[in-house]
Design a protein around this motif. Structure first.
Motif, short mmCIF file in Angstrom:
data_model
loop_
_atom_site.label_atom_id
_atom_site.label_comp_id
_atom_site.label_asym_id
_atom_site.label_seq_id
_atom_site.Cartn_x
_atom_site.Cartn_y
_atom_site.Cartn_z
N GLY A 1 4.74 -1.80 -4.01
CA GLY A 1 5.70 -1.78 -2.91
C GLY A 1 5.64 -0.58 -1.99
O GLY A 1 6.37 -0.54 -0.99
N THR A 2 4.78 0.39 -2.28
CA THR A 2 4.74 1.55 -1.40
C THR A 2 4.26 1.19 -0.01
O THR A 2 3.49 0.24 0.17
CB THR A 2 3.82 2.65 -1.99
OG1 THR A 2 3.80 3.78 -1.10
CG2 THR A 2 2.40 2.14 -2.16
N GLU B 1 10.16 7.47 0.80
CA GLU B 1 10.33 6.79 -0.48
C GLU B 1 10.66 7.81 -1.57
O GLU B 1 9.92 8.77 -1.77
CB GLU B 1 9.04 6.05 -0.85
CG GLU B 1 8.65 4.96 0.14
CD GLU B 1 7.27 4.39 -0.13
OE1 GLU B 1 6.97 3.32 0.43
OE2 GLU B 1 6.49 5.03 -0.89
N PRO B 2 11.78 7.63 -2.26
CA PRO B 2 12.11 8.55 -3.36
C PRO B 2 11.01 8.56 -4.42
O PRO B 2 10.73 9.57 -5.04
CB PRO B 2 13.41 7.97 -3.92
CG PRO B 2 13.97 7.12 -2.84
CD PRO B 2 12.79 6.58 -2.08
N SER B 3 10.40 7.40 -4.61
CA SER B 3 9.32 7.24 -5.58
C SER B 3 8.39 6.15 -5.10
O SER B 3 8.83 5.17 -4.49
CB SER B 3 9.86 6.88 -6.96
OG SER B 3 8.83 6.43 -7.81
N ILE C 1 10.60 -0.04 -5.04
CA ILE C 1 10.30 -1.02 -4.00
C ILE C 1 11.48 -1.20 -3.06
O ILE C 1 11.31 -1.33 -1.84
CB ILE C 1 9.90 -2.37 -4.65
CG1 ILE C 1 8.64 -2.18 -5.50
CG2 ILE C 1 9.67 -3.43 -3.58
CD1 ILE C 1 8.20 -3.44 -6.22
N SER C 2 12.68 -1.23 -3.58
CA SER C 2 13.87 -1.44 -2.75
C SER C 2 14.07 -0.27 -1.79
O SER C 2 13.88 0.90 -2.16
CB SER C 2 15.10 -1.59 -3.65
OG SER C 2 16.26 -1.76 -2.87
N ARG C 3 14.46 -0.59 -0.57
CA ARG C 3 14.68 0.42 0.47
C ARG C 3 15.54 -0.18 1.57
O ARG C 3 15.71 -1.40 1.63
CB ARG C 3 13.34 0.91 1.04
CG ARG C 3 12.55 -0.16 1.78
CD ARG C 3 11.09 0.17 1.83
NE ARG C 3 10.52 0.20 0.50
CZ ARG C 3 9.47 0.93 0.14
NH1 ARG C 3 8.86 1.66 1.04
NH2 ARG C 3 9.01 0.90 -1.08
#
Length: 393
Positions: free
Chosen positions: A234-235, A353-355, A359-361
């Motif tokens: 998901g990145t 992206e926190p990580s 995937i969720s954003r």
């Protein structure tokens, strides 16, 4: 120097411009993290051959910003990289990066030849600019092999010798599976001998690998090859339909309905674009047709990192210097791809992206993450519309 002779003066300074551009890029990327992280994995994969059974169990964590990185390439790649682990890494790493810049120049030169010509000085100026675009710049920073594979496939399409073309694509697929999509190009242009020989060469790399690493070959093709769990699907830097749809849904879309619909739709659109580039009384646009196949491959692959999109470089040149350069929209798409890849939109989005594994954003970041996907789809659609308009004349 007057404005009129400025371009001539710039062409005279082309070697110096390329040298300064390349030196500046290397000076900025070499100290950065993670510098040559993927090249580390390649070299360690080669050295793992001295320790039977470890090729797909080790993981490099020295400069990895998120997680230890395993070797996820066919065993044949490790065989090719085996000699490099005898050379001091600092020396071979620098040579690898310089070779990538040289390969970018070769990509430009072959692109010029497929379009009917162009000078060496112009190729140097193109290279001086193109190495700063996200796909090339990230490849050079990570030490990725994508630039070399792009060069191999491009020359395979350019060469009229079936055995050279088949050899290059077969070896490329043996090193990393992504060049295998180029077989569709050979089939499309009815180069049956090249298509068949590329398959033979690929299976020869598998056979050679079996002689060297034995059952590790079976492990790769039955387990490692299809295992996407080791990658952050998901990145934002994964610019494939699976990645883009996953970001919108908030979870890994896998091979779900939406992903399959996107793949089928892309196949239809690419097929129409292919027809548009070979319809009418004129000869087929070989470079344009190759680019259609490569864009299709990038869109439908489960993972298409931004450094896989090196094909944007010949695409931009084709848009600005190709047979459709004077058609409405060609300049727009050329400048559009240049802007998107220079600004490095996916890389910027990844910073929010926190990580890499989350995937969720927010919806606006998820939809913005379709940037390469949207641009590639729009480019294919433009090819279809332009081809139909020219055919209707």
């Amino acid at each position: 120097m007057t404005l009129r002779n400025a371009p001539d003066r710039l062409r005279q300074l082309a070697p110096a411009v390329l040298l300064v551009s390349a030196a500046t890029l290397l000076a900025l990327t070499t100290p950065s993290q993670p510098n040559l992280v993927d090249f580390h994995v390649y070299v360690l994969g080669g050295s793992a051959l001295e320790h039977p059974g470890t090729l797909y169990t080790f993981a490099y964590s020295g400069q990895s910003p998120t997680q230890p990185l395993p070797f996820v390439y066919p065993p044949f790649a490790a065989i090719l990289f085996y000699p490099l682990h005898f050379v001091p890494f600092a020396a071979i790493g620098l040579l690898w990066q310089v070779a990538m810049i040289a390969a970018m120049y070769a990509i430009v030169r072959i692109t010029q030849r497929m379009l009917g010509g162009g000078s060496q000085s112009e190729a140097m100026l193109w290279t001086a600019g193109l190495i700063w675009l996200e796909p090339a710049r990230v490849s050079i920073n990570l030490g990725q092999m994508g630039i070399f594979l792009t060069l191999a496939v491009l020359y395979a399409a350019y060469s009229r010798r079936w055995w050279v073309s088949g050899l290059l694509v077969g070896l490329g697929a043996g090193i990393k599976l992504t060049p295998a999509v180029s077989g569709l190009y050979f089939v499309g242009v009815r180069r049956w001998a090249a298509a068949a020989f590329s398959a033979i060469v690929f299976f020869a790399t598998v056979a050679l690998s079996w002689l060297v690493v034995g059952d590790q070959v079976r492990h790769y093709f039955t387990t490692v090859m299809g295992d996407t769990s080791i990658n952050p699907i998901g990145t934002a830097v994964n610019q494939s339909w699976r990645g883009g749809i996953s970001r919108i849904m908030g979870h890994d879309a896998g091979e779900g309905t939406l992903v399959l619909i996107a793949i089928v739709g892309t196949a239809v659109l690419a097929g129409l674009a292919w027809c548009a580039l070979g319809s009418g009384s004129g000869a087929r646009d070989q470079l344009g047709s190759l680019l259609v196949v490569q864009l299709f491959g990038l869109l439908v692959s489960p993972i298409s990192w931004v450094h896989h999109w090196v094909w944007v470089a010949p695409l931009i040149i084709w848009l600005w210097r190709g047979p459709w350069r004077d058609q409405p929209g060609a300049r727009f798409f050329g400048w559009g791809w240049m802007a998107l890849t220079f600004v490095s939109v996916p890389s910027i989005l990844s910073m929010a992206e926190p990580s890499l594994w989350q995937i969720s954003r927010p919806w606006y970041l998820a939809w913005a993450g379709l940037v390469y996907l949207g641009a590639a789809t729009a480019t294919l659609a433009w090819m279809v519309v332009t081809g139909r308009r020219l055919r209707a004349r």
